[in-house]
Each structure stands twice: as C-alpha cells, then as structure tokens.
Design an enzyme around this catalytic site. Structure first.
Site, PDB file in Angstrom:
ATOM      1  N   GLU A   1       1.257  -1.020  -0.121  1.00  0.00           N
ATOM      2  CA  GLU A   1       0.308  -0.132   0.109  1.00  0.00           C
ATOM      3  C   GLU A   1       0.568   1.349  -0.089  1.00  0.00           C
ATOM      4  OE1 GLU A   1      -2.180   2.367  -0.630  1.00  0.00           O
ATOM      5  OE2 GLU A   1      -3.246   0.866   0.208  1.00  0.00           O
TER       6      GLU A   1
ATOM      7  N   ASP B   1      -7.809   0.989  -8.220  1.00  0.00           N
ATOM      8  CA  ASP B   1      -8.392   1.892  -8.552  1.00  0.00           C
ATOM      9  C   ASP B   1      -8.664   1.762  -9.747  1.00  0.00           C
ATOM     10  OD1 ASP B   1      -7.453   3.657  -6.368  1.00  0.00           O
ATOM     11  OD2 ASP B   1      -5.359   3.716  -6.786  1.00  0.00           O
TER      12      ASP B   1
ATOM     13  N   THR C   1     -13.427  -6.212   2.294  1.00  0.00           N
ATOM     14  CA  THR C   1     -12.518  -4.915   1.981  1.00  0.00           C
ATOM     15  C   THR C   1     -13.650  -3.657   2.278  1.00  0.00           C
ATOM     16  OG1 THR C   1     -12.878  -4.691  -0.300  1.00  0.00           O
ATOM     17  CG2 THR C   1     -11.435  -6.426   0.868  1.00  0.00           C
ATOM     18  N   ARG C   2     -12.493  -2.699   3.117  1.00  0.00           N
ATOM     19  CA  ARG C   2     -14.227  -1.125   3.562  1.00  0.00           C
ATOM     20  C   ARG C   2     -14.393  -0.695   1.585  1.00  0.00           C
ATOM     21  NH1 ARG C   2     -11.782   3.804   6.608  1.00  0.00           N
ATOM     22  NH2 ARG C   2     -11.431   1.809   8.255  1.00  0.00           N
TER      23      ARG C   2
ATOM     24  N   GLU D   1     -15.104  -2.770  -1.115  1.00  0.00           N
ATOM     25  CA  GLU D   1     -16.606  -3.511  -1.200  1.00  0.00           C
ATOM     26  C   GLU D   1     -17.510  -2.991  -0.249  1.00  0.00           C
ATOM     27  OE1 GLU D   1     -17.255  -6.988   0.659  1.00  0.00           O
ATOM     28  OE2 GLU D   1     -16.952  -8.578  -0.992  1.00  0.00           O
TER      29      GLU D   1
HETATM   30  C1  LIG Z   1     -10.483   1.888  -4.116  1.00  0.00           C
HETATM   31  S1  LIG Z   1      -8.276   1.222  -3.378  1.00  0.00           S
HETATM   32  C2  LIG Z   1      -8.756  -0.349  -2.145  1.00  0.00           C
HETATM   33  C3  LIG Z   1      -8.899  -0.317  -0.942  1.00  0.00           C
HETATM   34  C4  LIG Z   1      -8.961  -1.509  -0.712  1.00  0.00           C
HETATM   35  N1  LIG Z   1      -8.199  -3.217  -1.588  1.00  0.00           N
HETATM   36  C5  LIG Z   1     -10.294  -2.493  -0.008  1.00  0.00           C
HETATM   37  O1  LIG Z   1     -10.866  -3.226  -1.513  1.00  0.00           O
HETATM   38  O2  LIG Z   1     -10.277  -2.100   0.514  1.00  0.00           O
HETATM   39  C6  LIG Z   1      -7.223   1.034  -4.128  1.00  0.00           C
HETATM   40  C7  LIG Z   1      -5.862   0.822  -2.903  1.00  0.00           C
HETATM   41  O3  LIG Z   1      -5.079   0.484  -3.876  1.00  0.00           O
HETATM   42  C8  LIG Z   1      -3.484   1.253  -3.374  1.00  0.00           C
HETATM   43  N2  LIG Z   1      -3.026   1.349  -4.378  1.00  0.00           N
HETATM   44  C9  LIG Z   1      -2.653   1.078  -6.393  1.00  0.00           C
HETATM   45  N3  LIG Z   1      -1.833   1.371  -6.854  1.00  0.00           N
HETATM   46  C10 LIG Z   1      -0.739   0.931  -6.485  1.00  0.00           C
HETATM   47  C11 LIG Z   1       0.284   0.705  -6.469  1.00  0.00           C
HETATM   48  N4  LIG Z   1       0.195  -0.107  -7.834  1.00  0.00           N
HETATM   49  N5  LIG Z   1       0.727  -0.458  -5.754  1.00  0.00           N
HETATM   50  C12 LIG Z   1       0.694  -0.253  -4.018  1.00  0.00           C
HETATM   51  N6  LIG Z   1      -0.476   0.730  -3.726  1.00  0.00           N
HETATM   52  C13 LIG Z   1      -1.578   0.670  -4.846  1.00  0.00           C
HETATM   53  C14 LIG Z   1      -3.597   2.798  -3.468  1.00  0.00           C
HETATM   54  O4  LIG Z   1      -3.622   3.293  -2.818  1.00  0.00           O
HETATM   55  C15 LIG Z   1      -5.704   2.088  -3.233  1.00  0.00           C
HETATM   56  O5  LIG Z   1      -5.373   2.593  -1.253  1.00  0.00           O
END
Ligand SMILES: C[S@@+](CC[C@H](N)C(=O)[O-])C[C@H]1O[C@@H](n2cnc3c(N)ncnc32)[C@H](O)[C@@H]1O
Length: 236
Positions: free
Chosen positions: A89, A145, A215-216, A218
């Site tokens: 993360e 994302d 997950t949050r 979801e």
């Molecule tokens: C939409 S959030 C989902 C978080 C979690 N998986 C959930 O379902 O609640 C996507 C997360 O991926 C992280 N992220 C995006 N690209 C990344 C990368 N290349 N390496 C590590 N983390 C990454 C972002 O900082 C973000 O916190």
C-alpha cells in the site's frame, strides 16, 4: 461525448493503449498525520517492512496489492498462519490504519508483530520486478483504482503490459484474485484477460466467495448499490 468519458473506448483501447508509466505511485498522504500515526510509521513500519534480501522465507508466499485499510490482509494472516503475506500500500493513512490494529498505543516499538506479515509501501510493480520467478502461490488485487477515463487506462493495474511480470512471479496453478465494482473496470478486466494466454480465465462470480474477507471498498460499493464482480484467474 469525449473520448475521456468513463467507459469510453473499452473495445478499441487495447491496441492504442500506452504502456504504464515507469513509476506510478510514491508514498501518498491524505490529511496531516497525527502523533500516533507518525509513531506507527517511524517505529512499527520498519519492523514489518519487506526487503527482498531478508532471511524471511515462508514455505508459501502470497501478495496483496493495494490493501487499503488492511481488513482483508489481517483476516488472511489470521486465517492462514502458515502462509507469509506481503501486503502493498502506498497511502500513509491506510498503512497507519493497518498498523494501528496490530499494536496498542504506546507499543509501537515493542509490541509483538505477526511473523507471517510483511509490508511494502512503494509501488507494488517495483516489488514485482524484485521478486524471484514462481515465488507466489496467490495474488490479491481487490477493488483497484478504476481510472475510468480512457486516457488514464495506462494506469490500471490490470494491464496487458503487466501480465508477463505477474505471470513470471506466480507459480503454475497459482490463483490471481481480482475484484471490482466499477463497470468500466469490469469490462476492461474481461477484455484484457480474454486477449492473453498466460492465465486461465473462468467467468467472474457476482457474490463474494466465502473465503474472500470483505474490504472497506467492497462495503462502500454495496452500500452505494454497485455490483462487485470477483474473478479467480489461474496461472497456466
Ligand atoms: C480503491 S482502493 C482499495 C483498497 C482495498 N483493497 C479495499 O478493497 O478496500 C485501491 C488502493 O490501492 C492502492 N494502490 C494503487 N496502486 C498501487 C500500487 N501500484 N502499489 C501499491 N498500492 C497501490 C491505493 O493507494 C489504494 O489504497
């Protein structure tokens, strides 16, 4: 209607797709960090940080990309104490949210930490390049994302240019779990995965499989009426 509206150009986008930028993310920060969060980053994070040269060699290794606040990560390490999980993360508030569930206030430097967890707090793609061939038994990418505008498609983690790297580090038969609630990303995943031969691609399911901890993101998607899909790809 511009080319950049969300969902535009999914069908034609693979051929015109730009390669991902070399470095997408560094450590990200939201609001100012509180004293407890600073202690967690300074004193706890180094005790859990993954470095490729360290002696930690679990017999089974899994990787989670983008753990958010860490609900899934913590549930997986509790359910599978025999497995080593590297969780990635880049967002400081998320990293602190996970760490704060592991150590009590005041115990940042000393409280015992789970031996089957390591954290990587830079771009997960950098770590993937450092890992040896066929070292991972499972990879999680939960609610990445979505980057819904087509001009940002090069930033999507599911990307044709990244698949050979993912395939290199996964063992034959290893699972790659992906979930998304975003219709553009869902169509994108189906299209990208239909155009490759490295992974077996069973169709996604609509309800969350029972051994996928919630997950949050979801929970937020379901509250807001979106319908997540869950894919389990397998490395050929
Ligand atoms: C939409 S959030 C989902 C978080 C979690 N998986 C959930 O379902 O609640 C996507 C997360 O991926 C992280 N992220 C995006 N690209 C990344 C990368 N290349 N390496 C590590 N983390 C990454 C972002 O900082 C973000 O916190």
């Amino acid at each position: 209607m511009g080319e950049d509206r969300p969902g535009a150009g999914v069908a034609v986008s693979l051929r015109a797709l730009k390669p991902p930028p070399d470095r997408l993310y560094g450590r990200g920060r939201g609001h100012r960090l509180r004293a407890r969060q600073l202690r967690l980053l300074e004193l706890t994070l180094p005790r859990l940080a993954f470095t490729p040269d360290q002696a930690w060699r679990p017999s089974e290794l899994w990787l989670e990309v983008g753990f958010g606040s860490g609900e899934h990560t913590l549930a997986q390490i509790a359910a599978h104490p025999e497995v080593g999980l590297i969780a990635c993360e880049v967002f400081d508030n998320g990293i602190c949210a996970l760490l704060s569930r592991l150590v009590p206030d005041g115990g940042e430097a000393t409280a015992p930490l789970p031996d089957n967890l390591r954290l990587w707090t830079d771009d997960a793609r950098t770590l993937l390049r450092l890992l040896p061939d066929r070292c991972l038994g499972r990879l999680f990418l939960l609610f990445p994302d979505p980057w819904p505008k087509s001009r940002h498609a090069k930033r999507r983690f599911v990307h044709p240019a990244l698949l050979p790297l993912l395939a290199r580090v996964l063992k034959p038969g290893a699972e790659w779990r992906v979930a998304s609630d975003d219709p553009t990303y869902q169509a994108w995943v189906d299209e990208v995965m239909a155009g490759q031969v490295l992974f077996g691609v069973p169709p996604p399911v609509i309800g969350r499989p029972s051994d996928w901890p919630r997950t949050r993101y979801e929970a937020k998607a379901l509250r807001e009426g979106r319908e997540p899909r869950y894919w389990t790809f397998s490395r050929r």
